[in-house]
Design a protein around this motif. Structure first.
Motif, PDB file in Angstrom:
ATOM      1  N   ALA A  16       0.837  -1.210   0.000  1.00  0.00           N
ATOM      2  CA  ALA A  16       0.000   0.000   0.000  1.00  0.00           C
ATOM      3  C   ALA A  16       0.870   1.257   0.000  1.00  0.00           C
ATOM      4  O   ALA A  16       0.365   2.370   0.141  1.00  0.00           O
ATOM      5  CB  ALA A  16      -0.935   0.005   1.210  1.00  0.00           C
ATOM      6  N   GLY A  65      -1.412  -5.658   8.473  1.00  0.00           N
ATOM      7  CA  GLY A  65      -0.636  -6.306   9.529  1.00  0.00           C
ATOM      8  C   GLY A  65       0.822  -5.910   9.455  1.00  0.00           C
ATOM      9  O   GLY A  65       1.298  -5.354   8.452  1.00  0.00           O
ATOM     10  N   ASP A  66       1.533  -6.258  10.522  1.00  0.00           N
ATOM     11  CA  ASP A  66       2.921  -5.844  10.703  1.00  0.00           C
ATOM     12  C   ASP A  66       3.861  -6.986  10.304  1.00  0.00           C
ATOM     13  O   ASP A  66       3.649  -8.133  10.718  1.00  0.00           O
ATOM     14  CB  ASP A  66       3.104  -5.499  12.198  1.00  0.00           C
ATOM     15  N   ALA A  90       8.828  -1.124   4.484  1.00  0.00           N
ATOM     16  CA  ALA A  90       9.984  -0.508   5.146  1.00  0.00           C
ATOM     17  C   ALA A  90       9.596   0.867   5.654  1.00  0.00           C
ATOM     18  O   ALA A  90       8.624   1.458   5.205  1.00  0.00           O
ATOM     19  CB  ALA A  90      11.153  -0.366   4.163  1.00  0.00           C
ATOM     20  N   GLU A  91      10.370   1.355   6.589  1.00  0.00           N
ATOM     21  CA  GLU A  91      10.424   2.786   6.843  1.00  0.00           C
ATOM     22  C   GLU A  91      11.423   3.311   5.817  1.00  0.00           C
ATOM     23  O   GLU A  91      12.556   2.814   5.747  1.00  0.00           O
ATOM     24  CB  GLU A  91      10.898   3.069   8.271  1.00  0.00           C
ATOM     25  N   THR A 107      11.310  -2.072  11.908  1.00  0.00           N
ATOM     26  CA  THR A 107      10.685  -2.585  10.680  1.00  0.00           C
ATOM     27  C   THR A 107      11.729  -3.140   9.703  1.00  0.00           C
ATOM     28  O   THR A 107      11.580  -4.241   9.175  1.00  0.00           O
ATOM     29  CB  THR A 107       9.849  -1.475  10.001  1.00  0.00           C
ATOM     30  N   THR A 139      18.089  -0.570  -1.471  1.00  0.00           N
ATOM     31  CA  THR A 139      18.397   0.780  -1.973  1.00  0.00           C
ATOM     32  C   THR A 139      19.882   0.951  -2.293  1.00  0.00           C
ATOM     33  O   THR A 139      20.731   0.269  -1.703  1.00  0.00           O
ATOM     34  CB  THR A 139      17.991   1.806  -0.894  1.00  0.00           C
ATOM     35  N   TYR A 165      18.510   5.304   8.220  1.00  0.00           N
ATOM     36  CA  TYR A 165      17.725   4.571   7.210  1.00  0.00           C
ATOM     37  C   TYR A 165      18.621   3.603   6.433  1.00  0.00           C
ATOM     38  O   TYR A 165      18.345   2.393   6.364  1.00  0.00           O
ATOM     39  CB  TYR A 165      17.041   5.557   6.244  1.00  0.00           C
ATOM     40  N   ASN A 195      13.426   6.398  -6.949  1.00  0.00           N
ATOM     41  CA  ASN A 195      12.231   6.213  -7.786  1.00  0.00           C
ATOM     42  C   ASN A 195      11.380   7.476  -7.773  1.00  0.00           C
ATOM     43  O   ASN A 195      11.426   8.257  -6.820  1.00  0.00           O
ATOM     44  CB  ASN A 195      11.366   5.095  -7.219  1.00  0.00           C
TER      45      ASN A 195
HETATM   46  P1  NAD Z   1       6.976   3.788   1.277  1.00  0.00           P
HETATM   47  O1  NAD Z   1       7.407   4.435   2.548  1.00  0.00           O
HETATM   48  O2  NAD Z   1       6.213   4.595   0.278  1.00  0.00           O
HETATM   49  O3  NAD Z   1       6.083   2.507   1.608  1.00  0.00           O
HETATM   50  C1  NAD Z   1       6.398   1.602   2.620  1.00  0.00           C
HETATM   51  C2  NAD Z   1       5.170   0.764   2.917  1.00  0.00           C
HETATM   52  O4  NAD Z   1       5.526  -0.179   3.928  1.00  0.00           O
HETATM   53  C3  NAD Z   1       3.974   1.569   3.450  1.00  0.00           C
HETATM   54  O5  NAD Z   1       2.797   1.185   2.793  1.00  0.00           O
HETATM   55  C4  NAD Z   1       3.918   1.205   4.925  1.00  0.00           C
HETATM   56  O6  NAD Z   1       2.602   1.222   5.457  1.00  0.00           O
HETATM   57  C5  NAD Z   1       4.492  -0.201   4.909  1.00  0.00           C
HETATM   58  N1  NAD Z   1       5.085  -0.585   6.183  1.00  0.00           N
HETATM   59  C6  NAD Z   1       5.951   0.133   6.945  1.00  0.00           C
HETATM   60  N2  NAD Z   1       6.258  -0.544   8.066  1.00  0.00           N
HETATM   61  C7  NAD Z   1       5.603  -1.728   8.000  1.00  0.00           C
HETATM   62  C8  NAD Z   1       5.534  -2.858   8.843  1.00  0.00           C
HETATM   63  N3  NAD Z   1       6.217  -2.908   9.993  1.00  0.00           N
HETATM   64  N4  NAD Z   1       4.783  -3.909   8.462  1.00  0.00           N
HETATM   65  C9  NAD Z   1       4.088  -3.872   7.302  1.00  0.00           C
HETATM   66  N5  NAD Z   1       4.096  -2.815   6.469  1.00  0.00           N
HETATM   67  C10 NAD Z   1       4.852  -1.757   6.810  1.00  0.00           C
HETATM   68  O7  NAD Z   1       8.296   3.183   0.663  1.00  0.00           O
HETATM   69  P2  NAD Z   1       8.716   3.007  -0.873  1.00  0.00           P
HETATM   70  O8  NAD Z   1       9.356   4.253  -1.335  1.00  0.00           O
HETATM   71  O9  NAD Z   1       7.584   2.442  -1.628  1.00  0.00           O
HETATM   72  O10 NAD Z   1       9.877   1.922  -0.722  1.00  0.00           O
HETATM   73  C11 NAD Z   1       9.592   0.530  -0.787  1.00  0.00           C
HETATM   74  C12 NAD Z   1      10.887  -0.244  -0.637  1.00  0.00           C
HETATM   75  O11 NAD Z   1      11.772   0.097  -1.683  1.00  0.00           O
HETATM   76  C13 NAD Z   1      11.633   0.057   0.656  1.00  0.00           C
HETATM   77  O12 NAD Z   1      12.219  -1.125   1.118  1.00  0.00           O
HETATM   78  C14 NAD Z   1      12.710   1.032   0.245  1.00  0.00           C
HETATM   79  O13 NAD Z   1      13.839   0.921   1.081  1.00  0.00           O
HETATM   80  C15 NAD Z   1      13.008   0.565  -1.163  1.00  0.00           C
HETATM   81  N6  NAD Z   1      13.511   1.569  -2.095  1.00  0.00           N
HETATM   82  C16 NAD Z   1      12.841   2.757  -2.257  1.00  0.00           C
HETATM   83  C17 NAD Z   1      13.312   3.674  -3.196  1.00  0.00           C
HETATM   84  C18 NAD Z   1      12.615   4.998  -3.440  1.00  0.00           C
HETATM   85  O14 NAD Z   1      13.140   5.835  -4.166  1.00  0.00           O
HETATM   86  N7  NAD Z   1      11.425   5.233  -2.892  1.00  0.00           N
HETATM   87  C19 NAD Z   1      14.458   3.379  -3.951  1.00  0.00           C
HETATM   88  C20 NAD Z   1      15.112   2.168  -3.734  1.00  0.00           C
HETATM   89  C21 NAD Z   1      14.622   1.260  -2.817  1.00  0.00           C
END
Ligand code: NAD
Ligand code: DAU
Length: 364
Positions: A16, A65-66, A90-91, A107, A139, A165, A195
């Motif tokens: 989500a 859920g977590d 992730a956070e 997380t 990342t 992070y 991204n």
């Molecule tokens: P985001 O913060 O938009 O989404 C993270 C999602 O994880 C949220 O929906 C949140 O509700 C959920 N979440 C957080 N803690 C949780 C928990 N304990 N249990 C279940 N769900 C939980 O992040 P994003 O930008 O979509 O990134 C997704 C992944 O890709 C991450 O692992 C991030 O490190 C990685 N990533 C992101 C980017 C970027 O540019 N955004 C680039 C490279 C890698």
């Protein structure tokens, strides 16, 4: 995508969130015969509305859920006969990790460990099927910071994470890697650059600038604005994750990037120009007047750049969207989807914004 393909039962964690939701759409569109479960805690960054159109599909299920909840994960893996995990929960925001690192360790490290352990148990109970996959989505920030003339990160660049992070993501990468080397569990890791695209939460650079231009608010550029990021359109990232699940070699790491290095100040300038062209009712125009240099992010990495040769040559993935195309699509998306982002500017978000930007002397 071939007719002979055995359907997968895939668990998408964080589905989500920004990339997870784009990936859930990608998987449902490309593999309509697969069982798709999204597990998401719906933290501030998760938004069930984003994936609401998928919830009507018979093969799709959303579970709140977590990932740290081992009993829930065990139950889900068994009840849904999960053979594939795409782990994106992730956070994810560096500025929040500076304000409060604890949630990141919980997380990103403990949550990833919990998932790995639960999947190991299931994989071993099923007699270690060779086609099971655990994709850990990570990342480029784990590699640290580059100088302007350094070569881009490769899969063998030593880890040097600089923020809470990236340190927590590095810890989770090491765990995923160790599960392959110790147990033979089929884990794969992707390390991707920045991204951008639809459903990106307002706190991140590109949506924040788009929204602030529309609201006539200052555009806070950290430091001297010369920091460089390598931008990849989110749908290209989703295609890469699909490629790695279906064609990647277990135990391997794949770097994913757009080969689009842009200085922050130039990126903000491009967004201003696109908004000036595409938006009809801007409160301040030209919007470049809103650019405000502010106090730097502590420990701010100077430059990221990805060498994506391995995924290109070994698996045949290349990005399809140029940064010019992708930024235009993204600006259009934020203009056309105010109903998606306006509710996210909640009192909690305003409080976060105040906390991060007031101390940088940005009028908020
Ligand atoms: P985001 O913060 O938009 O989404 C993270 C999602 O994880 C949220 O929906 C949140 O509700 C959920 N979440 C957080 N803690 C949780 C928990 N304990 N249990 C279940 N769900 C939980 O992040 P994003 O930008 O979509 O990134 C997704 C992944 O890709 C991450 O692992 C991030 O490190 C990685 N990533 C992101 C980017 C970027 O540019 N955004 C680039 C490279 C890698
Ligand atoms: O490199 C991949 C990473 O990209 C992901 O792992 C992270 O989850 C994702 O958040 C992103 O991290 P960054 O810190 O690079 O992204 P962010 O959008 O926060 O910032 C991009 C750049 O813009 C960075 O140099 C900091 C700068 N910035 C950011 C914000 C929010 C500003 O100048 N002003 C701002 O208000």
């Amino acid at each position: 995508m071939t007719d002979s393909r055995k359907p997968r039962h895939i668990l998408i964690t964080g589905g989500a969130g920004f990339i997870g939701s784009n990936f859930a759409y990608h998987w449902c569109n490309n593999y309509p015969g697969d069982r798709v479960i999204v597990l998401d805690a719906l933290t501030y960054a998760g938004n069930r509305q984003t994936i609401a159109p998928l919830e009507g599909k018979a093969h799709f299920k959303f579970v709140q859920g977590d990932i740290c909840d081992r009993a829930l994960i065990d139950q889900l893996l068994e009840a849904e006969s999960i053979d594939t995990i795409a782990h994106l929960a992730a956070e994810s925001h560096v500025d929040r990790s500076i304000l409060g690192p604890g949630a990141f360790v919980q997380t990103n490290v403990v949550g990833t460990f919990t998932l790995l352990e639960a999947f190991r148990q299931r994989w071993q109970q099923q007699n270690q099927p060779a086609d099971y996959r655990f994709l850990h989505v990570s990342t480029d920030e784990v590699y640290g910071s580059l100088e302007f003339d350094d070569p881009p990160f490769t899969e063998t660049t030593p880890y040097t994470p600089n923020s809470p992070y990236s340190a927590s993501k590095a810890g989770s990468d090491h765990l995923a890697r160790a599960y392959y080397h110790t147990y033979g569990m089929p884990t794969l890791i992707t390390n991707c650059s920045n991204n951008y695209g639809p459903y990106h939460f307002p706190e991140k650079l590109i949506p924040l600038m788009c929204i602030n231009i529309l609201l006539g608010k200052p555009l806070p550029v950290y430091g001297d604005g010369q920091n460089i990021r390598d931008w990849l359109y989110v749908k290209d990232h989703c295609r890469a994750l699909d490629t790695v699940i279906n064609k990647g070699t277990p135990g391997e790491t794949y770097n994913v990037g757009g080969n689009n290095e842009v200085k922050n100040i130039d990126l903000v300038g491009l967004l201003c120009k696109l908004m000036d062209e595409l938006a009809s009712d801007l409160p301040v125009s030209p919007s470049e007047q809103l650019i405000t240099f502010v106090k730097d992010r502590p420990g701010h990495d100077r430059r990221y750049a990805i060498d994506a040769t391995k995924i290109k040559t070994e698996l045949g993935w290349t990005p399809q969207v140029t940064v010019e195309q992708g930024l235009r699509l993204t600006v259009e998306w934020y203009l056309q989807n105010r109903d998606w982002w306006q509710p996210l500017l909640s009192p909690e978000y305003q409080q976060y914004y105040q906390e991060v930007y007031a101390k940088r002397s940005v009028p908020v």
